[in-house]
Design an enzyme around this catalytic site. Structure first.
Site, mmCIF file in Angstrom:
data_model
loop_
_atom_site.group_PDB
_atom_site.id
_atom_site.type_symbol
_atom_site.label_atom_id
_atom_site.label_comp_id
_atom_site.label_asym_id
_atom_site.label_seq_id
_atom_site.Cartn_x
_atom_site.Cartn_y
_atom_site.Cartn_z
ATOM 1 N N ARG A 15 0.853 -1.206 0.000
ATOM 2 C CA ARG A 15 0.000 0.000 0.000
ATOM 3 C C ARG A 15 0.891 1.261 0.000
ATOM 4 N NH1 ARG A 15 -0.648 4.614 2.847
ATOM 5 N NH2 ARG A 15 -0.204 3.472 4.754
ATOM 6 N N ASP A 16 1.498 1.562 1.121
ATOM 7 C CA ASP A 16 2.304 2.783 1.228
ATOM 8 C C ASP A 16 3.491 2.723 0.258
ATOM 9 O OD1 ASP A 16 3.050 5.225 2.224
ATOM 10 O OD2 ASP A 16 3.234 4.580 4.300
ATOM 11 N N HIS A 235 5.186 4.529 12.870
ATOM 12 C CA HIS A 235 5.274 4.494 11.395
ATOM 13 C C HIS A 235 6.228 5.619 10.979
ATOM 14 C CE1 HIS A 235 3.067 4.048 7.387
ATOM 15 N NE2 HIS A 235 3.663 5.215 7.222
ATOM 16 N N HIS A 237 8.994 7.377 8.401
ATOM 17 C CA HIS A 237 9.623 7.498 7.080
ATOM 18 C C HIS A 237 11.092 7.859 7.307
ATOM 19 C CE1 HIS A 237 6.111 7.243 4.272
ATOM 20 N NE2 HIS A 237 5.515 7.275 5.447
ATOM 21 N N CYS A 268 4.132 9.551 0.499
ATOM 22 C CA CYS A 268 2.745 9.948 0.295
ATOM 23 C C CYS A 268 2.699 10.989 -0.810
ATOM 24 C CB CYS A 268 2.181 10.515 1.592
ATOM 25 S SG CYS A 268 0.473 11.039 1.426
ATOM 26 N N ASN A 277 9.526 4.725 3.261
ATOM 27 C CA ASN A 277 9.286 4.263 4.628
ATOM 28 C C ASN A 277 10.551 3.605 5.169
ATOM 29 O OD1 ASN A 277 6.492 4.167 3.312
ATOM 30 N ND2 ASN A 277 6.019 3.742 5.448
HETATM 31 C C1 LIG Z 1 -10.610 10.785 0.176
HETATM 32 C C2 LIG Z 1 -11.046 11.146 -1.227
HETATM 33 C C3 LIG Z 1 -11.743 9.973 -1.874
HETATM 34 C C4 LIG Z 1 -12.031 12.295 -1.118
HETATM 35 O O1 LIG Z 1 -12.128 12.935 -2.345
HETATM 36 P P1 LIG Z 1 -13.260 14.015 -2.692
HETATM 37 O O2 LIG Z 1 -12.946 14.628 -3.976
HETATM 38 O O3 LIG Z 1 -13.448 14.909 -1.525
HETATM 39 O O4 LIG Z 1 -14.505 13.061 -2.771
HETATM 40 P P2 LIG Z 1 -15.933 13.341 -3.288
HETATM 41 O O5 LIG Z 1 -16.859 12.656 -2.329
HETATM 42 O O6 LIG Z 1 -16.157 14.795 -3.578
HETATM 43 O O7 LIG Z 1 -15.941 12.546 -4.695
HETATM 44 C C5 LIG Z 1 -15.126 12.945 -5.787
HETATM 45 C C6 LIG Z 1 -14.936 11.752 -6.721
HETATM 46 O O8 LIG Z 1 -14.193 10.726 -6.062
HETATM 47 C C7 LIG Z 1 -14.964 9.522 -6.015
HETATM 48 N N1 LIG Z 1 -14.734 8.873 -4.734
HETATM 49 C C8 LIG Z 1 -14.962 9.396 -3.512
HETATM 50 N N2 LIG Z 1 -14.621 8.493 -2.579
HETATM 51 C C9 LIG Z 1 -14.167 7.407 -3.240
HETATM 52 C C10 LIG Z 1 -13.679 6.163 -2.809
HETATM 53 N N3 LIG Z 1 -13.582 5.860 -1.510
HETATM 54 N N4 LIG Z 1 -13.292 5.266 -3.732
HETATM 55 C C11 LIG Z 1 -13.379 5.547 -5.044
HETATM 56 N N5 LIG Z 1 -13.836 6.731 -5.516
HETATM 57 C C12 LIG Z 1 -14.246 7.642 -4.608
HETATM 58 C C13 LIG Z 1 -16.405 9.972 -6.175
HETATM 59 O O9 LIG Z 1 -17.186 8.914 -6.682
HETATM 60 C C14 LIG Z 1 -16.255 11.110 -7.152
HETATM 61 O O10 LIG Z 1 -16.027 10.559 -8.447
HETATM 62 P P3 LIG Z 1 -16.495 11.333 -9.778
HETATM 63 O O11 LIG Z 1 -17.972 11.503 -9.620
HETATM 64 O O12 LIG Z 1 -15.769 12.645 -9.772
HETATM 65 O O13 LIG Z 1 -16.067 10.419 -10.858
HETATM 66 C C15 LIG Z 1 -9.828 11.573 -2.098
HETATM 67 O O14 LIG Z 1 -9.307 12.759 -1.582
HETATM 68 C C16 LIG Z 1 -8.763 10.523 -2.157
HETATM 69 O O15 LIG Z 1 -8.931 9.474 -2.754
HETATM 70 N N6 LIG Z 1 -7.573 10.822 -1.547
HETATM 71 C C17 LIG Z 1 -6.468 9.880 -1.525
HETATM 72 C C18 LIG Z 1 -5.978 9.795 -0.113
HETATM 73 C C19 LIG Z 1 -4.858 8.790 0.023
HETATM 74 O O16 LIG Z 1 -5.011 7.635 -0.333
HETATM 75 N N7 LIG Z 1 -3.692 9.253 0.552
HETATM 76 C C20 LIG Z 1 -2.571 8.387 0.768
HETATM 77 C C21 LIG Z 1 -2.785 7.497 1.965
HETATM 78 S S1 LIG Z 1 -2.499 8.311 3.532
HETATM 79 C C22 LIG Z 1 -0.812 8.078 3.807
HETATM 80 O O17 LIG Z 1 -0.116 7.649 2.931
HETATM 81 C C23 LIG Z 1 -0.252 8.360 5.156
HETATM 82 C C24 LIG Z 1 -0.010 7.089 5.975
HETATM 83 C C25 LIG Z 1 -1.340 6.364 6.279
HETATM 84 O O18 LIG Z 1 0.798 6.156 5.270
HETATM 85 C C26 LIG Z 1 0.665 7.418 7.317
HETATM 86 C C27 LIG Z 1 1.795 8.438 7.192
HETATM 87 O O19 LIG Z 1 2.877 8.117 6.654
HETATM 88 O O20 LIG Z 1 1.573 9.557 7.622
#
Ligand SMILES: CC(C)(COP(=O)([O-])OP(=O)([O-])OC[C@H]1O[C@@H](n2cnc3c(N)ncnc32)[C@H](O)[C@@H]1OP(=O)([O-])[O-])[C@@H](O)C(=O)NCCC(=O)NCCSC(=O)C[C@@](C)(O)CC(=O)[O-]
Length: 329
Positions: A15-16, A235, A237, A268, A277
């Protein structure tokens, strides 16, 4: 508090590790990667994210990844069962795994749509992800901190009611790419909110790898004093080469769950400049040297790192992985 004799490694590579790579790996390659990691002894392997495929095409097909892993188990190693019951009697904390060693395959869920998709894909373990920094939270999930917590509350309740395991992430616990300094109180507040809504484990993410051991120790101790050390995972990095030192500082506090990513892949997309990481190979090597049991076979996990890096066309970032590769040339 003294160091535990066993540490549970929470592998985040599929994933990450993959979410920030320019080359998108096909579902079959991701399934093979997870199978190989499980065969190397990892019993928790983060399998993907139910996020927008427009934002993160690398994680598209997570439902198919889970389907391809249904029934996955791993070889058992003697004397490794670990109980995570909380000493203070708070709910959650029990991540004990029953024989015959099914693999935990957590998936990230950002909202109700992602949770519905995770349930439909028969996920048994989810992770919600919040941040200690308002700016990062908005860039990452298009929600402020409070808004995200309000959205997660019914998701966590629904997941627990359905018998799923639930982890909560807190990003930017030691610094933010947009705001810089993040006060310890912000990390404590978000971690406490996630724990109070029922997350059994809280992973404290140094998203941009700026932390150093004293800061990591102080932040982790402050969180643990509110939610209990049994619920804390770390966690780190390795952006500034501090990840292992930070882990060691936290092990001395009594932390028993550490996140890492095979080959040191990761980062990220919403944290510019953040590199990989902590590498699983480096972590296993250090823990073996300390006499801390992990159940992970170092040579096998290093081989997975080489295979994945070849598939990605990426240079391996694990120092231990590089040293082991040099020996077999
Ligand atoms: C959170 C959202 C979805 C909000 O995104 P949004 O734009 O606010 O969502 P929305 O409700 O306005 O919808 C916009 C579009 O996204 C679709 N949508 C809405 N929700 C979903 C869903 N669940 N699955 C699939 N599609 C989705 C929805 O259907 C729509 O599609 P359209 O009509 O435009 O075609 C967006 O901002 C997003 O996908 N962000 C990605 C976040 C992410 O994955 N970040 C990386 C992980 S976090 C990380 O790495 C940190 C961590 C955990 O490792 C720890 C650390 O190191 O700190």
């Amino acid at each position: 508090m003294s160091r535990a004799g066993r540490v549970e490694i929470f592998e985040v590579g599929p994933r990450d590790g993959l979410q920030n790579e320019s080359r998108v790996l096909p579902v079959e390659t991701r399934i093979a990667m997870i199978r190989d990691l499980a065969a190397a002894g990892l019993r928790t392997v983060e399998a993907g994210s139910f996020v927008s495929p427009r934002n993160l095409p690398q994680m598209a097909g997570t439902a198919e990844v889970l389907a391809g892993l249904s029934g996955l188990t791993r070889p058992s190693f003697s004397g490794e069962s670990i109980s995570r019951s909380t000493s203070d009697g708070t709910q959650g904390g029990d991540l004990e795994i029953d024989p015959p060693n099914p693999i935990n395959l957590p998936v990230l869920v950002p909202n109700a749509r992602g949770f519905a998709d995770a349930l439909a894909a028969k996920a048994r373990h989810i992770a919600v992800f919040a941040a200690a920094s308002e700016s990062f939270s908005r860039r990452n999930i298009n929600r402020g901190i409070e808004e995200s917590l309000a959205e997660y509350r019914p998701i966590v309740a629904g997941a627990l009611a359905a018998g799923l395991k639930v982890r909560g992430y807190v990003s930017c616990v030691l610094g933010c790419p947009y705001e810089g300094h993040v006060p310890v109180s912000a990390a404590v507040s978000v971690a406490t909110a996630l724990a109070s809504m029922g997350c059994q484990e809280i992973s404290l993410g140094d998203t941009i790898g700026v932390g150093t051991p004293d800061a990591a120790r102080a932040m982790t101790a402050a969180v643990a004093s509110e939610i209990g050390m049994q619920r804390v995972a770390v966690h780190f990095h390795d952006t500034y080469g501090q990840a292992l030192a930070n882990v060691l500082a936290c092990l001395e506090l009594g932390v028993t769950v550490v996140d890492s990513s095979v080959a040191g892949l990761g980062g990220c997309p919403y944290a510019p400049g953040a590199s990989g990481n902590l590498a699983t190979e480096d972590l296993v090597y250090m823990l073996e040297g300390l006499g801390v049991e992990t159940g992970v076979d170092l040579d096998r996990v290093a081989a997975v790192g080489r295979t994945v890096c070849a598939a990605l066309g990426a240079a391996p970032r694990s120092r231990t992985g590089q040293a082991l590769a040099a020996k077999i040339k």
